[in-house]
Design an enzyme around this catalytic site. Structure first.
Site, PDB file in Angstrom:
ATOM      1  N   LYS A  46     -41.010 -47.116 -88.790  1.00 40.95           N
ATOM      2  CA  LYS A  46     -40.000 -47.241 -89.822  1.00 40.95           C
ATOM      3  C   LYS A  46     -38.761 -46.421 -89.478  1.00 40.95           C
ATOM      4  O   LYS A  46     -37.713 -46.561 -90.096  1.00 40.95           O
ATOM      5  CB  LYS A  46     -40.567 -46.745 -91.162  1.00 40.95           C
ATOM      6  CG  LYS A  46     -41.835 -47.444 -91.577  1.00 40.95           C
ATOM      7  CD  LYS A  46     -42.522 -46.694 -92.724  1.00 40.95           C
ATOM      8  CE  LYS A  46     -43.865 -47.339 -93.009  1.00 40.95           C
ATOM      9  NZ  LYS A  46     -44.689 -46.478 -93.876  1.00 40.95           N
ATOM     10  N   GLY A  47     -38.873 -45.541 -88.490  1.00 43.40           N
ATOM     11  CA  GLY A  47     -37.831 -44.557 -88.209  1.00 43.40           C
ATOM     12  C   GLY A  47     -36.468 -45.136 -87.858  1.00 43.40           C
ATOM     13  O   GLY A  47     -35.443 -44.539 -88.145  1.00 43.40           O
ATOM     14  N   GLU A 100     -33.513 -47.491 -81.402  1.00 47.04           N
ATOM     15  CA  GLU A 100     -34.537 -46.469 -81.693  1.00 47.04           C
ATOM     16  C   GLU A 100     -33.921 -45.266 -82.388  1.00 47.04           C
ATOM     17  O   GLU A 100     -32.755 -44.937 -82.168  1.00 47.04           O
ATOM     18  CB  GLU A 100     -35.185 -46.011 -80.383  1.00 47.04           C
ATOM     19  CG  GLU A 100     -36.513 -46.681 -80.091  1.00 47.04           C
ATOM     20  CD  GLU A 100     -37.653 -46.175 -80.965  1.00 47.04           C
ATOM     21  OE1 GLU A 100     -37.417 -45.412 -81.921  1.00 47.04           O
ATOM     22  OE2 GLU A 100     -38.798 -46.550 -80.670  1.00 47.04           O
ATOM     23  N   ASP A 101     -34.712 -44.608 -83.197  1.00 46.61           N
ATOM     24  CA  ASP A 101     -34.250 -43.372 -83.817  1.00 46.61           C
ATOM     25  C   ASP A 101     -34.204 -42.232 -82.802  1.00 46.61           C
ATOM     26  O   ASP A 101     -33.224 -41.523 -82.702  1.00 46.61           O
ATOM     27  CB  ASP A 101     -35.128 -43.003 -85.030  1.00 46.61           C
ATOM     28  CG  ASP A 101     -36.627 -43.052 -84.733  1.00 46.61           C
ATOM     29  OD1 ASP A 101     -37.029 -43.414 -83.606  1.00 46.61           O
ATOM     30  OD2 ASP A 101     -37.417 -42.748 -85.645  1.00 46.61           O
ATOM     31  N   ASP A 104     -38.343 -39.263 -77.301  1.00 48.04           N
ATOM     32  CA  ASP A 104     -38.873 -37.915 -77.113  1.00 48.04           C
ATOM     33  C   ASP A 104     -39.629 -37.885 -75.778  1.00 48.04           C
ATOM     34  O   ASP A 104     -39.023 -37.681 -74.734  1.00 48.04           O
ATOM     35  CB  ASP A 104     -39.756 -37.597 -78.320  1.00 48.04           C
ATOM     36  CG  ASP A 104     -40.240 -36.155 -78.364  1.00 48.04           C
ATOM     37  OD1 ASP A 104     -39.668 -35.310 -77.671  1.00 48.04           O
ATOM     38  OD2 ASP A 104     -41.206 -35.869 -79.105  1.00 48.04           O
ATOM     39  N   LYS A 132     -34.207 -36.553 -76.931  1.00 45.01           N
ATOM     40  CA  LYS A 132     -34.757 -35.204 -76.721  1.00 45.01           C
ATOM     41  C   LYS A 132     -35.315 -35.150 -75.301  1.00 45.01           C
ATOM     42  O   LYS A 132     -36.520 -35.318 -75.100  1.00 45.01           O
ATOM     43  CB  LYS A 132     -35.851 -34.909 -77.756  1.00 45.01           C
ATOM     44  CG  LYS A 132     -35.325 -34.921 -79.189  1.00 45.01           C
ATOM     45  CD  LYS A 132     -36.161 -34.082 -80.142  1.00 45.01           C
ATOM     46  CE  LYS A 132     -37.484 -34.683 -80.463  1.00 45.01           C
ATOM     47  NZ  LYS A 132     -38.184 -33.987 -81.568  1.00 45.01           N
ATOM     48  N   PHE A 153     -38.566 -30.212 -84.027  1.00 39.96           N
ATOM     49  CA  PHE A 153     -39.004 -31.315 -84.876  1.00 39.96           C
ATOM     50  C   PHE A 153     -37.936 -31.548 -85.928  1.00 39.96           C
ATOM     51  O   PHE A 153     -37.524 -30.629 -86.632  1.00 39.96           O
ATOM     52  CB  PHE A 153     -40.357 -31.018 -85.517  1.00 39.96           C
ATOM     53  CG  PHE A 153     -40.979 -32.262 -86.091  1.00 39.96           C
ATOM     54  CD1 PHE A 153     -41.680 -33.144 -85.271  1.00 39.96           C
ATOM     55  CD2 PHE A 153     -40.829 -32.568 -87.441  1.00 39.96           C
ATOM     56  CE1 PHE A 153     -42.227 -34.304 -85.794  1.00 39.96           C
ATOM     57  CE2 PHE A 153     -41.377 -33.738 -87.964  1.00 39.96           C
ATOM     58  CZ  PHE A 153     -42.079 -34.600 -87.137  1.00 39.96           C
ATOM     59  N   ARG A 166     -37.412 -39.177 -94.734  1.00 33.88           N
ATOM     60  CA  ARG A 166     -36.637 -40.181 -93.994  1.00 33.88           C
ATOM     61  C   ARG A 166     -35.300 -40.436 -94.672  1.00 33.88           C
ATOM     62  O   ARG A 166     -34.324 -40.771 -94.020  1.00 33.88           O
ATOM     63  CB  ARG A 166     -37.378 -41.525 -93.960  1.00 33.88           C
ATOM     64  CG  ARG A 166     -38.641 -41.537 -93.146  1.00 33.88           C
ATOM     65  CD  ARG A 166     -39.115 -42.982 -92.990  1.00 33.88           C
ATOM     66  NE  ARG A 166     -40.511 -43.082 -92.592  1.00 33.88           N
ATOM     67  CZ  ARG A 166     -40.935 -42.962 -91.331  1.00 33.88           C
ATOM     68  NH1 ARG A 166     -40.087 -42.735 -90.362  1.00 33.88           N
ATOM     69  NH2 ARG A 166     -42.219 -43.066 -91.061  1.00 33.88           N
TER      70      ARG A 166
END
Ligand code: IMP
Ligand code: MG
Length: 181
Positions: A46-47, A100-101, A104, A132, A153, A166
């Site tokens: 959902k990000g 994409e959010d 990582d 990141k 985070f 969110r």
């Protein structure tokens, strides 16, 4: 300081204005690069939802949006177990931009890219709001990148802690106690 910042948050790294202006810049680049293409924005639920919605509204081209979902991220554990929602549309021959959010470790995006590639898009690129790079395990070809972020985070603008936060309009770090809890 944002008045809606909850107690678990430490510091705002990107406020709503910074996000909006960078998203507009990315949208301008995409608009230039995909002129005349059959552009399909695909995001991973959902990000990516918030970034997708804002990016799409600023792209000045006809486009479609589609969604995939993969099994939940376990904190500190990279990799993906399974697809829980597949694409609805046929992307054969289309220009797919994976929105994409955050990238990582890179494992999620790489996995999703391999699934998308199997549908034979004419073009397949990655647009991520956040990068990141410190925790990268799998190399990811990123064509559009909003911000490089430290190894912290983060929550807000789509990013969650166990499903919450969110909907924060900014991106914030969590207090150490909240990350450990
Ligand atoms: P990767 O497979 O390690 O690249 O992780 C990508 C996914 O992990 C993202 O789509 C998020 O769901 C999640 N993730 C990575 N970093 C964060 C963060 O700082 N906050 C919230 N979720 C994160
Ligand atoms: Mg995600």
């Amino acid at each position: 300081m944002d008045p809606r910042l909850p107690d678990v948050c430490d510091r705002v790294l990107l406020d709503a204005d910074a996000l909006a202006s960078r998203v507009a810049e990315l949208a301008e680049q995409v608009t230039r690069d995909y002129e005349g293409d059959d552009l399909r924005l695909v995001t991973v639920l959902k990000g990516g939802l918030y970034f997708l919605a804002d990016l799409a509204r600023s792209i000045d081209l006809p486009l479609t949006m589609d969604f995939m979902a993969v099994s939940p991220y376990l904190q500190g554990v990279g990799g993906v177990v399974r697809v829980t929602k597949d694409l609805s549309d046929d992307i054969d021959g289309a220009s797919v931009l994976l929105v994409e959010d955050v990238v990582d470790t890179g494992l999620t995006v790489n996995y999703v890219l391999s699934l998308l590639r199997a549908h034979n898009p004419a073009r397949l690129d990655v647009c991520t709001l956040l990068d990141k790079p410190v925790r990268r395990i799998a190399e990811v070809p990123i064509s559009y990148r909003g911000f490089e972020m430290p190894d912290r985070f983060l929550v807000g603008y789509g990013l969650d802690l166990e499903g919450r936060y969110r909907n924060l309009p900014c991106i914030a770090t969590l207090r150490d106690e909240a990350v450990l809890a």
